[in-house]
Design a protein around this motif. Structure first.
Motif, mmCIF file in Angstrom:
data_model
loop_
_atom_site.group_PDB
_atom_site.id
_atom_site.type_symbol
_atom_site.label_atom_id
_atom_site.label_comp_id
_atom_site.label_asym_id
_atom_site.label_seq_id
_atom_site.Cartn_x
_atom_site.Cartn_y
_atom_site.Cartn_z
ATOM 1 N N UNK A 251 0.824 -1.202 0.000
ATOM 2 C CA UNK A 251 0.000 0.000 0.000
ATOM 3 C C UNK A 251 0.863 1.260 0.000
ATOM 4 N N UNK A 252 2.143 1.117 0.281
ATOM 5 C CA UNK A 252 3.053 2.255 0.246
ATOM 6 C C UNK A 252 3.459 2.548 -1.199
ATOM 7 N N UNK A 353 -12.129 4.707 3.221
ATOM 8 C CA UNK A 353 -10.996 4.468 2.334
ATOM 9 C C UNK A 353 -9.717 4.416 3.181
ATOM 10 N N UNK A 354 -9.068 3.268 3.190
ATOM 11 C CA UNK A 354 -7.818 3.087 3.929
ATOM 12 C C UNK A 354 -6.666 3.194 2.927
ATOM 13 N N UNK A 355 -5.687 4.057 3.211
ATOM 14 C CA UNK A 355 -4.584 4.225 2.262
ATOM 15 C C UNK A 355 -3.339 4.710 2.988
ATOM 16 N N UNK A 356 -2.255 4.742 2.245
ATOM 17 C CA UNK A 356 -0.992 5.287 2.729
ATOM 18 C C UNK A 356 -0.760 6.587 1.964
ATOM 19 N N UNK A 357 -0.729 7.703 2.683
ATOM 20 C CA UNK A 357 -0.640 9.019 2.031
ATOM 21 C C UNK A 357 0.796 9.496 1.897
ATOM 22 N N UNK A 358 1.747 8.565 1.987
ATOM 23 C CA UNK A 358 3.155 8.933 1.973
ATOM 24 C C UNK A 358 3.759 8.799 0.579
ATOM 25 N N UNK A 359 4.659 9.738 0.248
ATOM 26 C CA UNK A 359 5.447 9.634 -0.983
ATOM 27 C C UNK A 359 6.829 9.048 -0.712
ATOM 28 N N UNK A 366 -3.790 6.539 6.524
ATOM 29 C CA UNK A 366 -4.793 7.593 6.396
ATOM 30 C C UNK A 366 -6.166 6.976 6.190
ATOM 31 N N UNK A 367 -7.172 7.581 6.816
ATOM 32 C CA UNK A 367 -8.547 7.121 6.674
ATOM 33 C C UNK A 367 -9.410 8.254 6.139
ATOM 34 N N UNK A 368 -10.029 8.023 4.989
ATOM 35 C CA UNK A 368 -10.953 8.971 4.370
ATOM 36 C C UNK A 368 -12.359 8.406 4.463
ATOM 37 N N UNK A 369 -13.286 9.205 4.965
ATOM 38 C CA UNK A 369 -14.688 8.808 5.055
ATOM 39 C C UNK A 369 -15.468 9.478 3.933
ATOM 40 N N UNK A 370 -16.253 8.685 3.197
ATOM 41 C CA UNK A 370 -17.010 9.199 2.059
ATOM 42 C C UNK A 370 -18.466 8.766 2.165
ATOM 43 N N UNK A 443 -12.118 -0.577 9.626
ATOM 44 C CA UNK A 443 -11.236 0.479 9.126
ATOM 45 C C UNK A 443 -10.387 1.061 10.251
ATOM 46 N N UNK A 444 -11.027 1.393 11.367
ATOM 47 C CA UNK A 444 -10.298 1.987 12.492
ATOM 48 C C UNK A 444 -9.237 1.044 13.032
ATOM 49 N N UNK A 445 -9.566 -0.235 13.128
ATOM 50 C CA UNK A 445 -8.622 -1.183 13.724
ATOM 51 C C UNK A 445 -7.485 -1.543 12.782
ATOM 52 N N UNK A 446 -7.734 -1.537 11.467
ATOM 53 C CA UNK A 446 -6.633 -1.726 10.513
ATOM 54 C C UNK A 446 -5.661 -0.558 10.623
ATOM 55 N N UNK A 447 -6.200 0.657 10.691
ATOM 56 C CA UNK A 447 -5.345 1.835 10.838
ATOM 57 C C UNK A 447 -4.555 1.744 12.143
ATOM 58 N N UNK A 448 -5.227 1.330 13.234
ATOM 59 C CA UNK A 448 -4.552 1.232 14.530
ATOM 60 C C UNK A 448 -3.435 0.189 14.495
ATOM 61 N N UNK A 449 -3.706 -0.990 13.912
ATOM 62 C CA UNK A 449 -2.682 -2.028 13.813
ATOM 63 C C UNK A 449 -1.504 -1.541 12.975
ATOM 64 N N UNK A 450 -1.824 -0.851 11.903
ATOM 65 C CA UNK A 450 -0.788 -0.317 11.020
ATOM 66 C C UNK A 450 0.120 0.659 11.786
#
Length: 455
Positions: A251-252, A353-359, A366-370, A443-450
């Protein structure tokens, strides 16, 4: 597996024995002392890290009392005496709670309930409450032994109880029908009755013809028909599959582009791993323990040792947390055969939306809610910014477009969809990956584990 600990409310510290919620607890509620109160077990399989709450009367007209009491890894907790006459609510959270029937975490959130003085919280006790019936009547309706329906059917299997095996298969399958919030149970009682009838019929037919009930779930598809799915309970078997070839990517963005996008990984029963990447083939060995894959691979003289924790598994999608602080996406699907996005996937629904916002090579989870509305608007918010903003959305040639004059348009191509989790990439830059779910707990727990892997 990452340890999750919830602290009790300070006001209760003197009267309650302590809190669970730790994978390492052993039924002592995490305090290291002899537990007090009544033992209760949360079961689909044994559910660890399920939060227990208490209420009186009807759940639809009251607010349950929760104070941070969690089950241990064996699904056990102790109910304080002051709650002995209360109904019990068990909150099973995707990405946090674990099921001993399966590897990794639970992949969808749901809630179960039971009446006072019960020693278990199960799909059976939940169904009985939803349909306002006694457990003995439910057992009779399902043509199962009452002891299997009213108690610990997993433990009862050790006595070679055929009904306990059927009860376990039924329970594993029915949880897919349980709602996110138990307060909705009475509204779907008739649907649960229909699902129960279909599942128990499928179990009987399968038992007569194949008899491997401990290895399968009975799941209703989008048309309401029962499908048989294999229980993912052993990581090595899952990876080998039917001579499966997995496609995997980071995802990076930095590492995904560095690796040239997706590469192929396959495993065999002799603990050998083969990786094909950008025309190069590497060989190595692997081992599995619970939900962790460890491998040692020779890339032309460079030995790479890696450890991946599988936090989400389904028949077609897996998500792993790597020892480099990254999230990896695995799939055994043909990525050229996706049907793309459809309006009904999104309209009047909220997706995370779960993503990695890093370059860079350092991840920024990062978590985006839509919130997608039927009038073509989408309300967006991000854990990186305060507030929310409104844009337009549409489906064009099976692509999801989020149109924003100020920040620029986003276009997503769907790679794979298993019905509860979708993975997409950026149409203009394929190395940006996104996991989409409607389950906020997941979503929250994936972000937390990450994030925990980066500490």
């Amino acid at each position: 597996m990452n340890t999750k600990i919830s602290l009790c409310a300070a006001a209760l510290a003197l009267v309650l024995t302590g809190c669970g919620g730790s994978d390492s607890s052993s039924g002592d509620n995490g305090g290291g002392t002899t537990p007090t109160g009544s033992k209760i077990t949360v079961i689909d399989g044994y559910i660890g890290n399920a939060e227990l709450c208490f209420y009186e009367g009807e759940l639809s007209s009251t607010t349950p009392y929760c104070y941070g009491l969690y089950t241990d890894h064996n699904g056990t907790a102790y109910v304080p005496e002051q709650f002995a006459q209360h109904n019990v609510l068990a909150k099973v959270q995707a990405g946090l709670s674990d099921d001993k029937d399966r590897i990794g975490y639970v992949t969808r959130s749901y809630e179960m309930v039971t009446r006072p003085n019960s020693s278990v919280v199960t799909p059976f006790t939940t169904l009985a409450v939803a349909r306002n019936m006694e457990l003995n009547d439910l057992a009779s309706e399902l043509n199962l032994d009452e002891t299997a329906v009213s108690g610990d059917y997993v433990a009862a299997k050790s006595g070679d109880s055929e009904d306990a095996v059927k009860a376990h298969a039924f329970a594993r399958s029915l949880v897919n029908e349980l709602p996110l919030y138990a307060s909705d149970l009475e509204n779907i009682a008739s649907e649960l009755k229909d699902a129960s009838d279909d599942i128990i019929e499928a179990i009987e037919l399968h038992d007569q013809s194949q008899g491997d009930l401990d290895e399968v779930d009975f799941v209703r598809d989008e048309n309401g028909d029962i499908e048989v799915e294999h229980v993912i309970s052993n990581l090595k078997n899952y990876l080998i599959g039917n001579d499966a070839t997995w496609k995997m990517a980071s995802f990076n963005h930095y590492w995904n582009e560095y690796d040239g996008g997706f590469y192929d990984v396959s495993f065999n029963a002799d603990n050998e791993i083969t990786i094909k990447q950008a025309g190069f083939t590497a060989y190595g060995t692997y081992k599995t323990e619970d939900n962790v894959l460890s491998s040692e691979t020779d890339f032309g003289g460079d030995i790479e040792i890696s450890t991946d924790e599988f936090i989400y598994t389904s028949s077609t999608i897996a998500l792993v947390v790597t020892d480099q602080g990254d999230i990896g996406f695995w799939t055994n699907e043909d990525l050229t055969q996706s049907n793309g996005f459809e309006d009904q996937d999104l309209e009047d629904k909220t997706w995370y939306f779960i993503s990695d916002d890093s370059n860079t090579s350092t991840a920024e989870p990062t978590l985006l809610t839509a919130e997608f509305n039927s009038d073509g608007t989408v309300i967006l918010s991000s854990d990186k910014f305060e507030g929310e903003w409104t844009s337009q959305w549409q489906i064009t040639d099976s692509m999801l477009e989020i149109l924003d004059e100020d920040d620029g348009d986003l276009r997503f191509s769907l790679l794979v969809n298993n019905g509860s989790l979708m993975v997409a990439n950026d149409e203009e830059d394929e190395f940006w990956l996104y996991a989409l779910t409607q389950d906020k707990n997941l979503a929250d727990n994936i972000i937390a584990d990450w994030k925990n892997t980066q500490e």
